[in-house]
Design an enzyme around this catalytic site. Structure first.
Site, mmCIF file in Angstrom:
data_model
loop_
_atom_site.group_PDB
_atom_site.id
_atom_site.type_symbol
_atom_site.label_atom_id
_atom_site.label_comp_id
_atom_site.label_asym_id
_atom_site.label_seq_id
_atom_site.Cartn_x
_atom_site.Cartn_y
_atom_site.Cartn_z
ATOM 1 N N SER A 139 0.874 -1.187 0.000
ATOM 2 C CA SER A 139 0.000 0.000 0.000
ATOM 3 C C SER A 139 0.904 1.228 0.000
ATOM 4 C CB SER A 139 -0.843 -0.015 1.282
ATOM 5 O OG SER A 139 -1.484 1.225 1.484
ATOM 6 N N TYR A 152 -2.308 -1.330 10.387
ATOM 7 C CA TYR A 152 -2.246 -1.406 8.922
ATOM 8 C C TYR A 152 -0.897 -0.883 8.421
ATOM 9 C CZ TYR A 152 -4.067 -1.029 4.110
ATOM 10 O OH TYR A 152 -4.275 -1.167 2.758
HETATM 11 P P1 NAD Z 1 -11.619 -5.832 -0.281
HETATM 12 O O1 NAD Z 1 -12.250 -5.726 1.070
HETATM 13 O O2 NAD Z 1 -12.392 -5.454 -1.502
HETATM 14 O O3 NAD Z 1 -11.055 -7.312 -0.510
HETATM 15 C C1 NAD Z 1 -10.388 -8.015 0.491
HETATM 16 C C2 NAD Z 1 -10.334 -9.464 0.102
HETATM 17 O O4 NAD Z 1 -9.646 -10.181 1.115
HETATM 18 C C3 NAD Z 1 -11.726 -10.101 -0.026
HETATM 19 O O5 NAD Z 1 -11.707 -11.062 -1.072
HETATM 20 C C4 NAD Z 1 -11.898 -10.791 1.322
HETATM 21 O O6 NAD Z 1 -12.810 -11.879 1.288
HETATM 22 C C5 NAD Z 1 -10.475 -11.268 1.555
HETATM 23 N N1 NAD Z 1 -10.170 -11.561 2.941
HETATM 24 C C6 NAD Z 1 -10.340 -10.777 4.031
HETATM 25 N N2 NAD Z 1 -9.957 -11.443 5.139
HETATM 26 C C7 NAD Z 1 -9.548 -12.669 4.725
HETATM 27 C C8 NAD Z 1 -9.047 -13.808 5.401
HETATM 28 N N3 NAD Z 1 -8.897 -13.835 6.735
HETATM 29 N N4 NAD Z 1 -8.724 -14.902 4.662
HETATM 30 C C9 NAD Z 1 -8.887 -14.896 3.320
HETATM 31 N N5 NAD Z 1 -9.356 -13.848 2.633
HETATM 32 C C10 NAD Z 1 -9.679 -12.745 3.335
HETATM 33 O O7 NAD Z 1 -10.280 -4.964 -0.148
HETATM 34 P P2 NAD Z 1 -9.278 -4.355 -1.243
HETATM 35 O O8 NAD Z 1 -9.354 -2.884 -1.097
HETATM 36 O O9 NAD Z 1 -9.438 -4.987 -2.562
HETATM 37 O O10 NAD Z 1 -7.886 -4.786 -0.583
HETATM 38 C C11 NAD Z 1 -7.055 -5.784 -1.130
HETATM 39 C C12 NAD Z 1 -5.623 -5.506 -0.700
HETATM 40 O O11 NAD Z 1 -5.212 -4.249 -1.225
HETATM 41 C C13 NAD Z 1 -5.451 -5.413 0.816
HETATM 42 O O12 NAD Z 1 -4.234 -6.015 1.197
HETATM 43 C C14 NAD Z 1 -5.408 -3.918 1.061
HETATM 44 O O13 NAD Z 1 -4.706 -3.602 2.217
HETATM 45 C C15 NAD Z 1 -4.686 -3.464 -0.183
HETATM 46 N N6 NAD Z 1 -4.859 -2.049 -0.508
HETATM 47 C C16 NAD Z 1 -6.091 -1.521 -0.727
HETATM 48 C C17 NAD Z 1 -6.202 -0.175 -1.045
HETATM 49 C C18 NAD Z 1 -7.532 0.475 -1.313
HETATM 50 O O14 NAD Z 1 -7.563 1.711 -1.427
HETATM 51 N N7 NAD Z 1 -8.605 -0.259 -1.462
HETATM 52 C C19 NAD Z 1 -5.066 0.630 -1.120
HETATM 53 C C20 NAD Z 1 -3.822 0.049 -0.876
HETATM 54 C C21 NAD Z 1 -3.725 -1.290 -0.582
#
Ligand code: NAD
Length: 256
Positions: A139, A152
């Site tokens: 991130s 985080y």
């Molecule tokens: P999201 O909530 O849309 O998706 C998260 C996914 O992880 C889902 O498929 C969920 O079912 C799965 N998940 C959650 N807990 C779990 C567990 N214990 N075991 C297995 N699967 C699990 O979130 P996102 O925004 O797509 O985030 C995905 C990644 O990207 C994360 O690591 C997040 O930190 C990172 N990220 C997101 C952003 C953002 O702005 N959305 C920015 C930077 C980094």
């Protein structure tokens, strides 16, 4: 570019960024093991629409024993695991004095330790077959901090560190390990933060504008499709000497 004959495992790929990356890998020809909760059926339908084999594993990646099972099942079902995308992640926002200990433990387990376990388990097979790509979804918070996100930010900085170590330990092999550092992407994880901001006056549009305005100079969300293309590049031959990078795609967040 084709990933025909290659197989990928994307953790947390039933939603958001993971789903975007799984979709891009499948479109390029890879067989894909999905993982995550929620609408598994919809994710399976979307990713399998490209014609490759797509399966889902139910592992809760906060549990090391279930990660062991997921890697073994992937190798057994597809005969190999070439591309590992450590993406699953959760968020909790609170000042450190009020940060629930249970949320700290869950974020460290899901956002950081799961990448350690999946990597240590996937690497032997990659070394044996002489090719591999590990892409860790860190991130902008892997490179810079924000208040109220102790767990985080600590986990994502940890993911960037882990990425560099694995890149060094594989540096003389055709296996690479890199991190992608997205800025704001409009997924359920971020929508929750927008909703929390909008709680006072119910103005979601204002909350969304403010969230972007504080950090992301482009004032536009990064998309899962754009991140899927970056992950594809990191899996390509052209990226064979990209090693240990923490590659931000963040609308200018880290340029400030
Ligand atoms: P999201 O909530 O849309 O998706 C998260 C996914 O992880 C889902 O498929 C969920 O079912 C799965 N998940 C959650 N807990 C779990 C567990 N214990 N075991 C297995 N699967 C699990 O979130 P996102 O925004 O797509 O985030 C995905 C990644 O990207 C994360 O690591 C997040 O930190 C990172 N990220 C997101 C952003 C953002 O702005 N959305 C920015 C930077 C980094």
């Amino acid at each position: 570019m084709t990933l025909k004959g290659k197989t990928a495992l994307v953790t947390g790929s039933t939603s958001g960024i993971g789903l975007g990356i799984a979709d891009a890998l499948a479109r390029a020809g890879a067989d894909v093991m999905l993982n995550g909760f929620g609408d598994v059926e919809a994710a399976l339908n979307q990713v399998s629409s490209h014609g490759g084999r797509v399966l889902h594993h139910h592992a809760d990646v906060s549990r090391p024993d279930e990660i062991v099972e997921m890697i073994a099942r992937t190798e057994q079902a597809f005969g190999r695991l070439d591309i590992l995308v450590n993406n699953a992640g959760i968020q909790h926002v609170a000042p450190i004095e009020q940060f629930p200990v249970e949320r700290w433990d869950a974020i460290i387990a899901i956002n950081l330790s799961s990448a350690f376990h999946a990597t240590r388990l996937a690497l032997p097979g990659m070394r044996e077959r002489g090719w591999g790509r590990i892409v860790n979804i860190a991130s902008a918070h892997g490179l810079a901090a924000s208040a109220q996100k102790a767990a985080y930010v600590a986990a994502k900085h940890g993911v960037v560190g882990l990425t560099k170590v694995v890149a060094l330990e594989t540096a003389t092999t055709p296996i690479t390990c890199n991190a992608i550092c997205p800025g704001w992407v409009l997924t359920p994880l971020v929508q929750q933060q927008i909703d929390a901001r909008a709680q006072a006056d119910g103005d979601t549009e204002r909350a969304r504008r403010e969230l972007l305005g504080e950090k992301q100079p482009s004032l536009a969300f990064v998309t899962p499709e754009q991140l899927g293309e970056l992950a594809l590049f990191l899996c390509s031959d052209a990226a064979a000497e990209v090693r240990g990078a923490a590659w931000n795609m963040d609308g200018g967040w880290l340029a400030q």
